[in-house]
Each structure stands twice: as structure tokens, then as C-alpha cells.
Design an enzyme around this catalytic site. Structure first.
Site, PDB file in Angstrom:
ATOM      1  N   GLU A   1      12.742   4.275   3.332  1.00 15.66           N
ATOM      2  CA  GLU A   1      11.476   4.195   4.156  1.00 15.66           C
ATOM      3  C   GLU A   1      11.625   6.089   4.242  1.00 15.66           C
ATOM      4  OE1 GLU A   1       8.783   2.197   5.868  1.00 15.66           O
ATOM      5  OE2 GLU A   1       9.442   0.949   4.544  1.00 15.66           O
TER       6      GLU A   1
ATOM      7  N   HIS B   1      10.216   2.618  12.785  1.00 13.39           N
ATOM      8  CA  HIS B   1      11.037   3.293  12.256  1.00 13.39           C
ATOM      9  C   HIS B   1      11.771   4.176  12.934  1.00 13.39           C
ATOM     10  CE1 HIS B   1       7.825   4.621   8.640  1.00 13.39           C
ATOM     11  NE2 HIS B   1       8.764   3.977   7.992  1.00 13.39           N
TER      12      HIS B   1
ATOM     13  N   CYS C   1       6.329  12.610  12.214  1.00 15.04           N
ATOM     14  CA  CYS C   1       5.759  10.902  11.313  1.00 15.04           C
ATOM     15  C   CYS C   1       4.725  12.003   9.519  1.00 15.04           C
ATOM     16  CB  CYS C   1       4.508  10.313  11.004  1.00 15.04           C
ATOM     17  SG  CYS C   1       5.156   8.216  12.113  1.00 15.04           S
TER      18      CYS C   1
ATOM     19  N   HIS D   1       0.763  -1.154  -0.364  1.00 11.15           N
ATOM     20  CA  HIS D   1       0.102   0.150  -0.320  1.00 11.15           C
ATOM     21  C   HIS D   1       1.119   1.020  -0.090  1.00 11.15           C
ATOM     22  CE1 HIS D   1       0.622  -0.568   4.773  1.00 11.15           C
ATOM     23  NE2 HIS D   1       0.116   0.713   4.295  1.00 11.15           N
TER      24      HIS D   1
HETATM   25  O1  SUG Z   1       3.997   2.765   7.289  1.00  6.43           O
HETATM   26  N1  SUG Z   1       0.872   3.417   8.619  1.00  6.43           N
HETATM   27  C1  SUG Z   1       1.949   4.025   8.404  1.00  6.43           C
HETATM   28  C2  SUG Z   1       2.941   4.508   9.471  1.00  6.43           C
HETATM   29  C3  SUG Z   1       3.807   5.526   8.856  1.00  6.43           C
HETATM   30  C4  SUG Z   1       4.734   5.953   9.997  1.00  6.43           C
HETATM   31  N2  SUG Z   1       5.355   7.090   9.313  1.00  6.43           N
HETATM   32  C5  SUG Z   1       6.829   7.565  10.146  1.00  6.43           C
HETATM   33  N3  SUG Z   1       7.308   7.127  11.638  1.00  6.43           N
HETATM   34  N4  SUG Z   1       7.157   8.308  10.332  1.00  6.43           N
HETATM   35  C6  SUG Z   1       3.441   3.017   8.006  1.00  6.43           C
HETATM   36  O2  SUG Z   1       3.600   1.991   8.988  1.00  6.43           O
HETATM   37  C7  SUG Z   1      -1.321   2.013   8.834  1.00  6.43           C
HETATM   38  C8  SUG Z   1      -1.969   2.183   7.351  1.00  6.43           C
HETATM   39  C9  SUG Z   1      -2.999   0.946   7.509  1.00  6.43           C
HETATM   40  O3  SUG Z   1      -3.210  -0.069   8.116  1.00  6.43           O
HETATM   41  O4  SUG Z   1      -4.817   1.369   6.483  1.00  6.43           O
HETATM   42  C10 SUG Z   1       0.140   2.643   8.074  1.00  6.43           C
HETATM   43  O5  SUG Z   1       0.790   2.675   7.011  1.00  6.43           O
END
Ligand code: SUG
Length: 439
Positions: free
Chosen positions: A172, A245, A366, A137
Site C-alpha cells: 500500500e 493504514h 493521504c 478499485h
Molecule cells: O484506500 N478510500 C481510500 C482512502 C485512502 C487513504 N489513504 C491513506 N490512509 N494513506 C482507501 O481506503 C474509498 C473509495 C470509495 O469508497 O469510493 C477509498 O478507496
């Protein structure tokens, strides 16, 4: 006017939902299929941008991406009119369908890695969009992010690279990168944090997202000299505990580095290299605060998201820490108190409610991408993506008119939602491309 750094936030999209798609991100997993609130999510994000602007810090935004991503579903073999593509994909493989619906482009700390002109051999600002290959995704974001970044950063002061494309180079973006410096315009030391060294099998349960090969490629592409780069390996145990992360376990701003005791492999050695290189580069000691596990366990760090706070300098030159509301829990409160009392430049602590994003594992840090720029470079940024109060009001109004208050996972199948999202994004792009002029 820029004070050396522009914060770009990701605008939350109209399909904001909890798909449980992010393995290793505990909140995403826990909240799978929870009812989401897209309007509140977007307004919370805009309120955070308003706060940063009120502190006198230049604020930009990156638009949401078109979701459900019908092009991806077509590439995956679903044919026919849009309505049937959505229906068939959702009926045949709901999880796959969800990957095409995520509003995950809001977390722009994962949009790219940015290197200021002060640190690059060609004197240009370099940006590499993250390929986000670890999760389907998220990997769909890279192509559109590349296009947006090219629009936002046009002309010769900037170079926007294409995302890395080798399968072993899982990138990332800025969530795994920190730049330490005395001033944004002066030389900086780049800390590239990776989870997968590439020479041993990763944990299949919680895959390390960033590879060393990707971090090295970005450093090379950006022309960062070796004396200005350190590659730090994340502690695999903390990845297993939900630190997917680096920005869930460490934060930095200018010469301040705050990180947990258990963040990295052979941490003492690694941090002494960082301190030495920083001193050699700037002639100044690093302001380093280590948070011990007895004060805040890794579990508490993940629960409170303390390290995902935004650390920035206001117009008066004071350092402000913007924490998520969730940080208000006893252990994290004590850490915030420690930061306040210790001899470090943090002047004030503010709290922001970004709960809708937090439930998917995305805190204040984030939601933003920091881009250090000189005054001349700042003047070259496409102004349509930079905010002032008027534009922010327009965006809030746009959200209120187009976004649903509530959204269930089931409703993602609806053709009406698809049309609403399209209409919303079409209007947004018209607004942006017209320079926010009223029609
Ligand atoms: O990549 N959550 C994101 C959150 C990103 C956070 N970013 C940082 N830490 N910089 C991820 O895990 C969840 C989407 C869902 O489950 O529908 C999601 O992609």
C-alpha cells in the site's frame, strides 16, 4: 529549489464519488452513495497544495487516472461501443462497475514507496509503485501510476520499479512507511509497517492490507541495508477499529515520530529498537511523542484523523503541522495543545478543509507522496509536474471548467460523464506535456 523533500499531491479526478468500496475504512463504508462534489474536492486539494507552496516547500502533482476505466470493463468481458460497455456493466453488476469509476488515485500516499539516494546501495532514488492488491478499485491504479512515475522521474538518478506482483505481496506504499533522519540528505531509518505477517489467517471482516512479505521485498529492491530498516507490525485491534493504514495512527518527519500508544504489536519493544537504531545511525536521540489512549482513544484518532496531518519544514526551517479541519474536536484539540507545549520542534499548527476527501477516509497526508531528493536530483524531475502559482491557477481554472459541482452514484453510468472526464483529462495531459504553455 528543493529543501530536501518534494511533496507530490494527487489531483482529484472528475468522477470523485462515494462508492463505499474500501472495507475496513469506516468513512468509505458510512458514506456509500452519498452525493459527492468533484469540483469542490479538486479545489480543496489544490488549495492545500497552494498552502504548502506558500510555506516554501516544493510541490508537485500526479494527474488523475481515466475513469470510468473502460479498459478494465472490457477486460471483464463487457463488449461493444463505450456507451454500451458502461450501460451493461452498471446494469449487470453495479458494484463491479463502481470499482471502475473510483477517483481513488488521488490518495498518492498509496501511489508508491520512495527511498532517497542517501539510503540505497546504488546511490539512486528508488520508487516502487504500490500494487494495492487488497482492493480491486485501487489495484487498477498501479499500472498507470507506474507510467506517471516514469514520466515524473526520468533518467539515471531515479529507478522506478514495476509494482510487486506476487499475490502474497500486498503493498500500500508510503502510507505504511516512515523515514526518520536528521536531514533529508543524511542517513535515514526506514520503518516499514505491515498488518499481515503472512503466517496466520487475517480477520475476514477487516483485512490487513499490507503484508510483511511486501514490505521486505520493497526494502530489498531499494537496497536498504538491514541496519537502516525496522519492520513494525500494526496492532490487529486498531486495524479492526478502522486504522486501515499506518498513517491513520502515526506520523513522522525528519527526527520526529508521533504515534499512538496502541499502534503496534509489542510497542515498547518495537519502539526501543527504533530508538536504538536511530541513535546508532545518526548519533542523535529520536524526538518521540507517544499519544496515550487516555488522551485520545483509537476511535477518536480515527474520527479526528489527527495522525493524518502533514508534518513538514517550511523555508525558514520551522516545522509545521497541517491538520484536517476534522481534528478540531475536543480530545484531538487537547493532543494538538500537548504537541504545541511539549519540548518538540513543531512550531505551528495549520488546518485545511479537505472534507470531500475525508468523507472517503483520506486526510491531508493521504493526499501526498513525499520524495526526498538532493538539489541535483530535484533538477532532474520533470518540471511539468512541479507547480508554481501560475500552473496552480491554470489547474484551478481547468477544474472549474470541467468538473461537475455534484455527482450521484447513479450519474456515474452516464455516457456524458465519461465523455466529460475524457475531455478533461485529454486537456490536462496536453497542458502538462506542453509545459503549461498557453496556446
Ligand atoms: O484506500 N478510500 C481510500 C482512502 C485512502 C487513504 N489513504 C491513506 N490512509 N494513506 C482507501 O481506503 C474509498 C473509495 C470509495 O469508497 O469510493 C477509498 O478507496
Amino acid at each position: 529549489m528543493s529543501n530536501g523533500e518534494v511533496n507530490f499531491d494527487g489531483l482529484v479526478g472528475p468522477t470523485h464519488n462515494y462508492g463505499g468500496l474500501a472495507a475496513g475504512n469506516l468513512r468509505s463504508e458510512e458514506n456509500r452513495y452519498r452525493v459527492s462534489h468533484p469540483r469542490a474536492a479538486a479545489l480543496q486539494g489544490l488549495a492545500k497544495m497552494r498552502l504548502v507552496m506558500a510555506l516554501g516547500i516544493p510541490q508537485g502533482f500526479i494527474p488523475p487516472q481515466t475513469r470510468p476505466n473502460i479498459d478494465i470493463l472490457r477486460k471483464l468481458g463487457f463488449t461493444g461501443p463505450d456507451r454500451s460497455v458502461l450501460m451493461r456493466a452498471a446494469a449487470e453488476n453495479f458494484n463491479l462497475f463502481l470499482t471502475a469509476c473510483s477517483a481513488s488515485s488521488m490518495w498518492v500516499a498509496n501511489a508508491a514507496t520512495a527511498t532517497p539516494s542517501a539510503d540505497t546501495t546504488d546511490g539512486r532514488v528508488h520508487l516502487t509503485p504500490a500494487n494495492l492488491l487488497s482492493h480491486a478499485h485501487r489495484s487498477y491504479e498501479a499500472a498507470q501510476t507506474f507510467e506517471f512515475l516514469r514520466q515524473i522521474f526520468p533518467g539515471s538518478p531515479f529507478i522506478v520499479h514495476t509494482p510487486l506482483s506476487e499475490p502474497g505481496q500486498r503493498d500500500e506504499g508510503a502510507a505504511n512507511h516512515m523515514r526518520l533522519c536528521m536531514t533529508h540528505e543524511g542517513p535515514g531509518l526506514h520503518l516499514f509497517v505491515y498488518g499481515d505477517p503472512g503466517d496466520e489467517p487475517g480477520s475476514p471482516e477487516f483485512p490487513a492490507r499490507q503484508t510483511l512479505a511486501a514490505s521486505q521485498a520493497v526494502a530489498r529492491l531499494h537496497g536498504i541495508p538491514s541496519e537502516r530498516a525496522v519492520f513494525l507490525r500494526q496492532n490487529p485491534d486498531v486495524i479492526r477499529a478502522g486504522v486501515f493504514h499506518n498513517d491513520v495512527i502515526a506520523m513522522s518527519h525528519l527526527n520526529v515520530l508521533i504515534c499512538h500508544q496502541d499502534a503496534y504489536v509489542r510497542q515498547d519493544e518495537a519502539l526501543s529498537e527504533v530508538r536504538d537504531k536511530f541513535y546508532t545511525l545518526t548519533g542523535n536521540p529520536l524526538q518521540y511523542t507517544e499519544i496515550s489512549r487516555s488522551r485520545l482513544s483509537v476511535e477518536q484518532a480515527v474520527e479526528s484523523y489527527f495522525f493524518n496531518s502533514q508534518l513538514l519544514t517550511d523555508a525558514e526551517g520551522r516545522m509545521i503541522l497541517i491538520c484536517p479541519e476534522e481534528t478540531r474536536m475536543p480530545a484531538a484539540d487537547r493532543v494538538v495543545e500537548q504537541i504545541r507545549q511539549e519540548d518538540n520542534p513543531v512550531f505551528e499548527v495549520r488546518y485545511v478543509p479537505v472534507r470531500e476527501s475525508m468523507l472517503n477516509g483520506g486526510g491531508p497526508a493521504c493526499l501526498r507522496l513525499r520524495v526526498p531528493v538532493t538539489q541535483t536530483e530535484y533538477a532532474m524531475i520533470n518540471p511539468n509536474y512541479l507547480l508554481d502559482d501560475k500552473k496552480l491557477n491554470r489547474l484551478e481554472d481547468w477544474v472549474r471548467r470541467h468538473y461537475r459541482e455534484e455527482l450521484t452514484a447513479e450519474e456515474l453510468r452516464s455516457y456524458e460523464l465519461f465523455q466529460e472526464s475524457r475531455r478533461a483529462l485529454d486537456e490536462l495531459m496536453q497542458m502538462i506535456n506542453g509545459g503549461f504553455a498557453r496556446v
